[in-house]
Write an enzyme that holds these catalytic residues in place. Structure first.
Site, PDB file in Angstrom:
ATOM      1  N   CYS A 122       0.901  -1.193  -0.159  1.00  0.00           N
ATOM      2  CA  CYS A 122       0.035   0.032  -0.015  1.00  0.00           C
ATOM      3  C   CYS A 122       0.967   1.355   0.036  1.00  0.00           C
ATOM      4  O   CYS A 122       0.634   2.170  -0.644  1.00  0.00           O
ATOM      5  CB  CYS A 122      -0.906   0.110   1.185  1.00  0.00           C
ATOM      6  SG  CYS A 122      -2.168   1.334   1.228  1.00  0.00           S
ATOM      7  N   CYS A 123       1.954   1.287   0.869  1.00  0.00           N
ATOM      8  CA  CYS A 123       2.791   2.375   0.881  1.00  0.00           C
ATOM      9  C   CYS A 123       3.306   2.568  -0.429  1.00  0.00           C
ATOM     10  O   CYS A 123       3.617   3.648  -1.134  1.00  0.00           O
ATOM     11  CB  CYS A 123       4.081   2.183   1.985  1.00  0.00           C
ATOM     12  SG  CYS A 123       3.352   2.741   3.634  1.00  0.00           S
ATOM     13  N   CYS A 205      -1.055   8.662   7.138  1.00  0.00           N
ATOM     14  CA  CYS A 205      -2.091   8.490   6.827  1.00  0.00           C
ATOM     15  C   CYS A 205      -2.951   8.043   7.983  1.00  0.00           C
ATOM     16  O   CYS A 205      -2.564   7.364   8.794  1.00  0.00           O
ATOM     17  CB  CYS A 205      -2.543   7.357   6.000  1.00  0.00           C
ATOM     18  SG  CYS A 205      -1.537   7.588   4.265  1.00  0.00           S
ATOM     19  N   CYS A 208      -3.415   4.604   9.604  1.00  0.00           N
ATOM     20  CA  CYS A 208      -1.983   4.040  10.023  1.00  0.00           C
ATOM     21  C   CYS A 208      -1.306   5.053  11.014  1.00  0.00           C
ATOM     22  O   CYS A 208      -0.076   4.701  11.399  1.00  0.00           O
ATOM     23  CB  CYS A 208      -1.216   3.675   8.906  1.00  0.00           C
ATOM     24  SG  CYS A 208      -1.900   2.587   7.529  1.00  0.00           S
ATOM     25  N   CYS A 233       8.173   3.639   5.254  1.00  0.00           N
ATOM     26  CA  CYS A 233       7.280   3.238   4.348  1.00  0.00           C
ATOM     27  C   CYS A 233       8.129   3.032   3.104  1.00  0.00           C
ATOM     28  O   CYS A 233       7.524   2.697   1.987  1.00  0.00           O
ATOM     29  CB  CYS A 233       6.317   4.450   3.933  1.00  0.00           C
ATOM     30  SG  CYS A 233       7.158   5.979   3.488  1.00  0.00           S
TER      31      CYS A 233
HETATM   32  S1  SF4 Z   1       0.706   4.978   5.495  1.00  0.00           S
HETATM   33 FE1  SF4 Z   1      -1.226   3.205   5.551  1.00  0.00          FE
HETATM   34  S2  SF4 Z   1      -2.731   4.091   4.141  1.00  0.00           S
HETATM   35 FE2  SF4 Z   1      -0.874   5.062   3.908  1.00  0.00          FE
HETATM   36  S3  SF4 Z   1       0.207   4.309   2.170  1.00  0.00           S
HETATM   37 FE3  SF4 Z   1       1.176   3.506   3.804  1.00  0.00          FE
HETATM   38  S4  SF4 Z   1      -0.120   1.595   4.293  1.00  0.00           S
HETATM   39 FE4  SF4 Z   1      -1.523   2.771   3.215  1.00  0.00          FE
END
Ligand code: SF4
Length: 244
Positions: A122-123, A205, A208, A233
């Site tokens: 996701c990151c 985010c 998170c 990330c």
């Molecule tokens: S912080 Fe969480 S929602 Fe944002 S990109 Fe990374 S995993 Fe995805």
């Protein structure tokens, strides 16, 4: 305040020197890449201080923000506040819709809670790939990493060469303490992300990020369900290659 064994007046003098050193560093590097410099803005105090320092030098660089699509509403409102405060326009870069769609169709909207691999995916889609696009053509990437931010960042160098991005990465605040940062913000009456007052020490985010206890590692509020280990990330993977 951290105990350093020197007087308050000496602390202030050293802090003033550190600010001047940082300005000199910014000024020299930006002059080397007048068209090719960019500052990534996370809207945390480090980014706000860097915008302030660059503007105090009368310099202009591109400033960009990664809109992952999962930010707190407070973060997006604060973005407009920062633009108005400094009179700057901050570029907003978002992930490609087809990449997000293909990820969420396969793994779900909140895949990051399913494991570290899913979280990193996701990151990667919402941050890393977007940053790579935002940096295309950039020669100097200025970012707000500090050694005092967390144990993972304790070895951050001031200037590094990023082999993956093929650019120079400058961390002008690498040696700044938490006190250095908060004193600069207070002395210059800079705007602050509203969630900081609610105990959020490092803001990413919404799904998170959580608030932390006063003496907890600031990065402990990021991806807390993963427990210990590296809390990054993947954006700042090149932090240890000296170029000067
Ligand atoms: S912080 Fe969480 S929602 Fe944002 S990109 Fe990374 S995993 Fe995805």
């Amino acid at each position: 305040m951290e105990s350093t064994g020197i007087s308050g007046a000496e602390e202030d003098q050293l802090r003033g020197l550190r600010v001047e050193e940082t300005k000199a560093l910014l000024s020299w590097f930006i002059s080397q890449y007048p068209e090719g410099a960019a500052l990534s803005c996370s809207l945390q105090p480090e980014s706000i201080v860097l915008i302030s320092l660059i503007r105090s030098l009368g310099l202009a660089v591109r400033v960009f923000f990664i809109d992952t699509g999962r930010h707190f509403p407070e973060t997006l409102r604060f973005l407009s506040e920062v633009e108005a405060f400094f009179g700057v326009s901050i570029e907003s870069w978002a992930p490609l819709p087809q990449e997000v769609r293909s990820m969420t169709e396969e793994h779900g909207e909140d895949l990051f809670y399913d494991g570290a691999m899913q979280r990193k995916l996701c990151c990667h889609v919402r941050k890393v790939r977007v940053t790579e696009r935002a940096l295309r053509g950039t020669q100097l990437w200025i970012a707000g990493l500090r050694r005092a931010q967390s144990s993972e960042r304790s070895r951050v160098e001031t200037v590094v060469w990023s082999p993956s991005l093929q650019l120079v990465k400058l961390h002008p605040l690498a040696g700044w303490s938490d006190d250095d940062l908060s004193r600069y913000v207070n002395d210059h009456e800079l705007p602050e992300h509203p969630l900081i007052a609610q105990g959020f020490a490092s803001i990413g985010c919404a799904p998170c990020t959580r608030a932390v206890a006063p003496n907890e590692d600031p990065r402990a509020g990021r991806w807390w369900w993963e427990g210990g280990g590296k809390k990054e990330c993947g954006l700042h993977r090149d932090v240890g290659h000296y170029v000067i």
